[in-house]
Write an enzyme that holds these catalytic residues in place. Structure first.
Site, PDB file in Angstrom:
ATOM      1  N   LYS A 138      64.174  92.582  50.472  1.00  0.00           N
ATOM      2  CA  LYS A 138      64.977  92.652  51.353  1.00  0.00           C
ATOM      3  C   LYS A 138      65.150  91.386  51.769  1.00  0.00           C
ATOM      4  O   LYS A 138      64.182  89.876  51.323  1.00  0.00           O
ATOM      5  CB  LYS A 138      63.704  93.188  52.881  1.00  0.00           C
ATOM      6  CG  LYS A 138      64.634  93.265  54.192  1.00  0.00           C
ATOM      7  CD  LYS A 138      63.082  94.096  55.370  1.00  0.00           C
ATOM      8  CE  LYS A 138      63.488  93.853  56.390  1.00  0.00           C
ATOM      9  NZ  LYS A 138      62.488  94.860  57.126  1.00  0.00           N
ATOM     10  N   SER A 219      64.412  98.087  60.635  1.00  0.00           N
ATOM     11  CA  SER A 219      64.898  96.536  60.200  1.00  0.00           C
ATOM     12  C   SER A 219      65.617  96.656  58.367  1.00  0.00           C
ATOM     13  O   SER A 219      65.939  96.341  57.814  1.00  0.00           O
ATOM     14  CB  SER A 219      64.469  95.257  60.160  1.00  0.00           C
ATOM     15  OG  SER A 219      63.228  95.170  59.957  1.00  0.00           O
ATOM     16  N   SER A 243      59.929  99.428  60.299  1.00  0.00           N
ATOM     17  CA  SER A 243      61.192  99.361  59.945  1.00  0.00           C
ATOM     18  C   SER A 243      60.404  99.723  58.096  1.00  0.00           C
ATOM     19  O   SER A 243      60.998  99.506  57.275  1.00  0.00           O
ATOM     20  CB  SER A 243      61.205  97.855  59.904  1.00  0.00           C
ATOM     21  OG  SER A 243      61.840  97.187  61.076  1.00  0.00           O
TER      22      SER A 243
END
Length: 554
Positions: A138, A219, A243
């Site tokens: 990420k 997210s 997330s």
């Protein structure tokens, strides 16, 4: 790292959370609108997942870590070939074709890394199960290389980290190949109360590979979409509240949010020092377990990891027991048993599987006890976000050095940085004091310690091994005009506020959209919930590959 706030139905719920900061309760509402406008085998005979009805011609489709290691050992594949195949897949699926937009940046050194691992293997050196395995991470995790670290924000578009995050250092030591970085909800979904998950000003909008007009949740949206679509073997996500587990659930994956401190957070753009953690996102429990152990470890730069000394495992695969549900007692949130008929049917089917494998199901009411406690969570997060982000930016290779600088940049570049929603959360955080403020100290005491007390007491009083429930509802429509909306049930907040481990495993499809089943327990019990999740996975076999449908009706 934020997805859902405070037991509110995750999928993207800044709006109500930011307005009320309270637990909305584990209720189920209308879940799916009509439209927005061969068994895949794991590495062993018992490790099987479900099939879909459409052949996937990609030769690495549903490939597992162990399966790829066997093929590299037999010289059927090299790490370079695997890397080339995944890079081609990213070009065909992510950048062209369905245009998932899950990868925000590719690593220019990926093939060189693969070549180095092939040379080591040829010389008789294999570092471990991740040797030569392609991985995506990420874009809020530092890499001390040619890739940016931006949290999806144009304000940090100039940020090249000085050094790897601790977990990236561990990843390199393990011999993994960094394919690139994944898109995310900007600032890990901590920018606005009108935000759209999976959108960032730097990366744009990521799509759900099951139905392309659906949101892959945030997210860790890019990591979820990419692993589901077989753009990599495994990926790293991060979570403050939901997330990892929500995008894993929405994208038909296994996701593990570890105990806070099992994985280091140093070198990761923060929201909350008490709730943040990175964790694995994979297509099987086995792969997630392999990944979890490889990156665990004590980091002098993250004091929370000291608590894991003597408790963290280097190999969580020893907990993979297909009979792991036998004799276990699992507490299910009572309110999860009422609501949308489709969700109810999936949950009841899962309960029947759990019982058939020897588990006892006990109805519990956790939400009532956590309702008042959850009101403090947002207060904790805004204080910790300001403090943690200012510390991170002060040492970053960026012109932006403070939260105030970020806010000013966004205002000066509003057309590009804030075309759909603004930055109310950033601005509100900026108004807060330091971590010695009484409001913060009172809130953190209630949220973290209070949640732990409630969960631990419920586990003890009912003699439970874990608590279970649907992870969240199915993917909602992408709506950049109005922002995110409620997708029903959400079960991330209890474990998130307590800092406890949480695993989600595919539970089935509702109108072609995946939903996961959650298991969570007390601190450092990753092994136990992995055992439960694995036994359920092997008995249910609910992982289904995405079909890249245009919309629900198409």
């Amino acid at each position: 790292m934020l997805l859902v706030k405070a037991f509110q139905k995750p999928g993207m719920h800044r709006r109500n959370f930011l307005k009320t900061g309270s637990l909305a309760g584990l209720t189920i509402s209308t879940l799916v609108a009509a439209s927005c406008s061969a068994p895949a085998a794991d590495d062993k005979k018992t490790d099987t997942t479900a099939t879909d009805s459409k052949d996937d011609l990609f030769e690495l489709s549903e490939a597992t870590i162990t399966g790829l290691q066997e093929k590299m050992k037999s010289k059927q594949y090299t790490s370079r070939l695997l890397t080339e195949l995944y890079l081609k897949r990213i070009d065909e699926i992510d950048k062209n074709g369905p245009k998932l937009n899950s990868v925000i940046e590719l690593n220019k050194d990926a093939l060189n890394m693969a070549d180095a691992m092939d040379k080591e293997r040829a010389a008789g050196k294999v570092r471990g199960p991740l040797h030569g395995i392609p991985v995506l991470i990420k874009d809020n995790i530092n890499t001390g290389d040619n890739m940016h670290t931006t949290a999806g924000s144009l304000a940090l578009a100039d940020n090249f980290a000085k050094q790897d995050a601790f977990i990236v250092h561990k990843l390199r030591e393990a011999g993994a190949v960094l394919l690139g970085k994944t898109n995310l909800s900007e600032w890990a979904n901590f920018r606005s109360n009108h935000s759209t998950s999976a959108w960032s000003s730097r990366g744009g909008q990521t799509k759900c590979p099951y139905i392309l007009d659906r949101n892959p949740s945030g997210s860790s949206a890019g990591s979820g979409s990419a692993v589901a679509a077989n753009l990599c073997t495994i990926a790293i996500g991060t979570e403050t509240d939901g997330s990892i587990v929500s995008p894993s659930s929405v994208n038909g994956l296994v996701g593990i949010k570890p105990t806070v401190g099992l994985w280091s957070r140093s070198g990761i753009i923060p929201i909350s020092k008490t709730q943040d953690t990175a964790g694995p996102m994979a297509r099987t429990v086995r792969d997630a377990a392999i990944f979890l152990g490889a990156l665990a470890g004590v980091d002098p730069q993250d004091s929370f990891t000291l608590a894991g000394k003597g408790k963290a495992e280097t190999d969580y695969t020893k907990f993979l027991d297909a009979n792991g549900l036998q004799g276990k007692r699992l507490g299910i949130e009572k309110s999860a048993l009422e609501g949308n008929p489709g969700m109810e049917a999936l949950l009841q089917e899962a309960i029947n599987v759990l019982k058939a494998k020897g588990a006892t199901i006990v109805e519990i009411e956790l939400t009532k006890q956590l309702k008042d406690i959850g009101k403090n969570e947002f207060t904790v997060l805004v204080y910790e976000f300001k403090d943690g982000l200012n510390q991170y930016l002060s040492n970053a290779n960026s012109k932006v050095k403070t939260l105030a600088d970020v806010i000013a940049y966004n205002k000066q570049n509003e057309a590009k940085a804030m075309p759909f929603f603004k930055q109310e959360t950033l601005e509100y955080s900026q108004t807060k004091g330091d971590l010695n403020t009484k409001e913060y100290l009172d809130a953190i005491k209630q949220t973290n310690a209070g949640t732990r007390k409630v969960i631990d007491k419920m586990l003890a009083d009912n003699k439970l091994d874990a608590l279970i429930g649907p992870t969240n509802g199915p993917a909602v429509c992408i709506d950049l005009v109005n922002g995110d909306y409620d997708n029903g049930f959400g079960f991330s907040s209890p474990a998130a506020m307590a800092g406890y481990p949480h695993i989600t495993v595919p539970m089935g499809l509702l109108h072609g959209l995946p939903i996961g089943l959650s298991f969570f327990s007390t601190a450092w019990h990753e092994g136990e919930i992995i055992k439960l999740g694995y036994a359920y996975e092997q008995a249910s076999k609910k992982r289904v590959k995405p079909l890249f449908k245009v919309d629900l009706l198409g």
